[in-house]
Design an enzyme around this catalytic site. Sequence first.
Site, mmCIF file in Angstrom:
data_model
loop_
_atom_site.group_PDB
_atom_site.id
_atom_site.type_symbol
_atom_site.label_atom_id
_atom_site.label_comp_id
_atom_site.label_asym_id
_atom_site.label_seq_id
_atom_site.Cartn_x
_atom_site.Cartn_y
_atom_site.Cartn_z
ATOM 1 N N GLY A 76 0.799 -1.219 0.000
ATOM 2 C CA GLY A 76 0.000 0.000 0.000
ATOM 3 C C GLY A 76 0.833 1.272 0.000
ATOM 4 O O GLY A 76 0.281 2.376 0.037
ATOM 5 N N GLU A 77 2.150 1.125 -0.053
ATOM 6 C CA GLU A 77 3.014 2.312 0.042
ATOM 7 C C GLU A 77 2.891 3.249 -1.162
ATOM 8 O O GLU A 77 3.314 4.395 -1.099
ATOM 9 C CB GLU A 77 4.487 1.910 0.205
ATOM 10 C CG GLU A 77 4.840 1.347 1.567
ATOM 11 C CD GLU A 77 4.805 -0.160 1.610
ATOM 12 O OE1 GLU A 77 4.054 -0.753 0.803
ATOM 13 O OE2 GLU A 77 5.505 -0.748 2.443
ATOM 14 N N TYR A 137 3.802 -2.696 11.604
ATOM 15 C CA TYR A 137 5.072 -1.956 11.694
ATOM 16 C C TYR A 137 5.162 -1.066 12.933
ATOM 17 O O TYR A 137 6.206 -0.925 13.545
ATOM 18 C CB TYR A 137 5.227 -1.044 10.462
ATOM 19 C CG TYR A 137 5.910 -1.626 9.253
ATOM 20 C CD1 TYR A 137 6.055 -2.994 9.077
ATOM 21 C CD2 TYR A 137 6.416 -0.786 8.263
ATOM 22 C CE1 TYR A 137 6.682 -3.503 7.944
ATOM 23 C CE2 TYR A 137 7.042 -1.287 7.133
ATOM 24 C CZ TYR A 137 7.167 -2.643 6.979
ATOM 25 O OH TYR A 137 7.781 -3.139 5.858
ATOM 26 N N ARG A 170 9.593 3.882 7.251
ATOM 27 C CA ARG A 170 8.171 3.592 7.436
ATOM 28 C C ARG A 170 7.860 3.166 8.872
ATOM 29 O O ARG A 170 6.721 2.835 9.188
ATOM 30 C CB ARG A 170 7.738 2.482 6.470
ATOM 31 C CG ARG A 170 7.777 2.894 5.013
ATOM 32 C CD ARG A 170 7.720 1.676 4.094
ATOM 33 N NE ARG A 170 8.958 0.900 4.165
ATOM 34 C CZ ARG A 170 9.151 -0.264 3.543
ATOM 35 N NH1 ARG A 170 8.187 -0.800 2.834
ATOM 36 N NH2 ARG A 170 10.311 -0.892 3.652
ATOM 37 N N HIS A 202 11.116 -6.380 11.403
ATOM 38 C CA HIS A 202 11.436 -5.966 10.026
ATOM 39 C C HIS A 202 12.594 -4.983 10.073
ATOM 40 O O HIS A 202 12.502 -3.951 10.734
ATOM 41 C CB HIS A 202 10.193 -5.322 9.400
ATOM 42 C CG HIS A 202 10.473 -4.407 8.250
ATOM 43 N ND1 HIS A 202 10.178 -4.749 6.946
ATOM 44 C CD2 HIS A 202 11.003 -3.154 8.207
ATOM 45 C CE1 HIS A 202 10.522 -3.737 6.157
ATOM 46 N NE2 HIS A 202 11.032 -2.763 6.892
ATOM 47 N N HIS A 231 14.799 -9.857 6.864
ATOM 48 C CA HIS A 231 15.273 -9.071 5.706
ATOM 49 C C HIS A 231 16.750 -8.675 5.891
ATOM 50 O O HIS A 231 17.186 -7.661 5.340
ATOM 51 C CB HIS A 231 14.456 -7.793 5.474
ATOM 52 C CG HIS A 231 12.965 -7.933 5.581
ATOM 53 N ND1 HIS A 231 12.299 -9.057 5.177
ATOM 54 C CD2 HIS A 231 12.016 -7.059 6.044
ATOM 55 C CE1 HIS A 231 10.990 -8.873 5.393
ATOM 56 N NE2 HIS A 231 10.806 -7.693 5.924
ATOM 57 N N ARG A 234 19.158 -7.557 3.039
ATOM 58 C CA ARG A 234 18.654 -6.571 2.069
ATOM 59 C C ARG A 234 19.739 -5.641 1.544
ATOM 60 O O ARG A 234 19.593 -5.063 0.468
ATOM 61 C CB ARG A 234 17.483 -5.786 2.635
ATOM 62 C CG ARG A 234 17.832 -4.825 3.722
ATOM 63 C CD ARG A 234 16.552 -4.223 4.298
ATOM 64 N NE ARG A 234 15.702 -3.711 3.253
ATOM 65 C CZ ARG A 234 14.355 -3.744 3.278
ATOM 66 N NH1 ARG A 234 13.727 -4.288 4.293
ATOM 67 N NH2 ARG A 234 13.645 -3.225 2.315
ATOM 68 N N ASP A 292 8.815 -13.653 2.891
ATOM 69 C CA ASP A 292 8.132 -12.357 2.764
ATOM 70 C C ASP A 292 7.028 -12.452 1.706
ATOM 71 O O ASP A 292 6.693 -11.473 1.044
ATOM 72 C CB ASP A 292 9.125 -11.233 2.415
ATOM 73 C CG ASP A 292 8.596 -9.845 2.772
ATOM 74 O OD1 ASP A 292 7.650 -9.751 3.570
ATOM 75 O OD2 ASP A 292 9.125 -8.861 2.225
ATOM 76 N N SER A 296 4.459 -6.475 -0.416
ATOM 77 C CA SER A 296 4.829 -5.646 -1.556
ATOM 78 C C SER A 296 6.334 -5.458 -1.529
ATOM 79 O O SER A 296 6.974 -5.581 -0.490
ATOM 80 C CB SER A 296 4.166 -4.279 -1.471
ATOM 81 O OG SER A 296 4.813 -3.495 -0.498
HETATM 82 ZN ZN ZN Z 1 9.029 -6.570 6.244
#
Ligand code: ZN
Length: 399
Positions: A76-77, A137, A170, A202, A231, A234, A292, A296
């Site tokens: 949804g970002e 989050y 975020r 996260h 993650h 990353r 994940d 998204s």
């Molecule tokens: Zn995440």
Amino acid sequence: MFAMKNPFFSLLRGAKVFAPEPLGVQDILIAGKTIAAIGKNLSVPVGYDCQEIQLDGKCLFPGFIDSHVHLIGGGGEGGYATRTPEVLLSSITTSGVTTVVGCLGTDGTTRHVTSLLAKARGLEAEGISTYIYTGAYELPTPTITGSVRSDIVIIDKIIGAGEIAMSDHRSAQPSIREYQKLAAEARVGGMLSGKAGIVDMHLGDGSDKLDALFAVTQNGEIPKGQFLPTHLNRNEALFSESLRWGLAGGIIDITSGVSPAAGSSKAVKPSTAVRRALEVVVPLAQLTMSSDGNGSMPIFDEKGNTVGVGVANQKSLLAEVADMVNVEGIAVEKAIQVVTSNVARVLKLANKGCVSSGLDADFTVVDTNFVLQDVWAQGCQMVQNGKPLVWGTFETARF
Ligand code: ZN
């Protein structure tokens, strides 16, 4: 429901079994949802209906456990149109996954823990094993009952909190104290209910990397094992810090869906991340991998604007396990631990993660090239020769 009725007994013959430890060629007798026996030349129970299935030349593993899946979608970002869709049963099973842990993500406003719980219950009714984390989050994080602790104690499927954002633009930019309070709630909730009470964390691309996690655990009251930071591959800087975290006793969760091939150009390839962690002597027991799935994968420009969005796929788990073996030279029995027994131990799922009598009959069967062949979840065959045998309630696409 579209599940075909399995007989109570099934006898799987001739597979090369990795429990994860290599057991050689064995037969496995399934009784209902449970592994009844493992042995050579087992016989069909006399007087009972029993299906026999030949698995000669194939490798049988414990069913994969995916500890981080956006079951009702995420994202949804990039606005409402970038909210990702719900996961379908067959996309989970055809990834070799038999147990999932669902989570929310960035959006704890239009998505709710109650919806996630309902989805998890639906998938369980369709045949796989499911759990969820409470929260999203942000901190304070959304719950069902009003607190993380009581969610874990009261609600059967809730085994921890997550995914809580850290080092990410975020996140809610919480203080160390706020992270500690959350972890304490999850920890005590886990103690009272006999669950893991794990905090699935996260990690974003922020320059603080794992600083907050080291700070949260510095005084030793909240053990490092209370966290499942994910993650961690990353980017190279975060991964280097993660090796330090692993050597200090923390768990390293690699995201199989984050890799250069999947468009994350800064990522450390997941299979390579596992090999590198083992090379610096992070204990294998502290390494896990999750997909994940259905989250998204927003793509940001250097100013933090969203410029594109993708959806992560659970099929990357098996692909990375294959690369661990074929490209990185890791033994099969070690490679599969990061998606089976290690995850079960971290999440305290006592009946999962190993092929052993008395445990749940969850199996992922591949050919010698690691191409998925067959999947059993709770004693029921879900996938045969790579194709679903059981479909989710609303699945119309048959392939
Ligand atoms: Zn995440």
